[in-house]
Write an enzyme that holds these catalytic residues in place. Structure first.
Site, short mmCIF file in Angstrom:
data_model
loop_
_atom_site.label_atom_id
_atom_site.label_comp_id
_atom_site.label_asym_id
_atom_site.label_seq_id
_atom_site.Cartn_x
_atom_site.Cartn_y
_atom_site.Cartn_z
N ARG A 120 0.84 -1.20 0.00
CA ARG A 120 0.00 0.00 0.00
C ARG A 120 0.87 1.25 0.00
NH1 ARG A 120 -0.21 4.64 2.99
NH2 ARG A 120 -2.24 5.58 2.85
N HIS A 137 3.01 6.05 -2.38
CA HIS A 137 4.13 6.98 -2.33
C HIS A 137 5.14 6.84 -3.46
CE1 HIS A 137 2.70 8.44 1.49
NE2 HIS A 137 2.65 7.20 1.95
#
Length: 113
Positions: free
Chosen positions: A74, A79
């Site tokens: 995730r 990111h």
């Protein structure tokens, strides 16, 4: 923790969605189509987001679920999206997600008709 049931359900729903999105695809279809890439990545992100919120007690009670890897994926999607390894995402949705679904199904309270 009482909220864990809802987060486990969120994980299961997102995992089923990821599998549904990839069901009729080949690797070549996925590799060439950014719509599929984004849809599947978003479903995987949702699995990780819900996993992040699961209590430590539930995580410790179910060590068979790779919590840290799910959450790490995730973070990678959120990111570092532009550096995702598409083949790795494909492999996860083809192999790891079906296993995750099998692990989550017994943990989620049955749906009421």
């Amino acid at each position: 923790m009482w909220r864990d049931d809802a987060y486990l359900l969120d994980m299961l729903i997102a995992a089923r969605i990821a599998r549904q999105f990839s069901e009729e695809l080949t690797w070549e279809d996925f590799r060439r189509n950014s719509l599929y890439q984004h849809a599947i990545a978003k479903a995987l992100e949702n699995i990780g987001e819900a996993a992040r919120k699961i209590s430590d007690e539930t995580k410790m009670a179910h060590p068979e679920i790779p919590w840290s890897q799910i959450i790490a994926l995730r973070h990678r999607i959120v990111h570092d999206y532009f550096r995702l390894d598409l083949f790795k995402v494909w492999d996860i949705v083809q192999h790891d997600v079906p296993d995750l679904i099998r692990m989550l199904e017994p943990l989620v309270p049955p749906e009421e008709p």
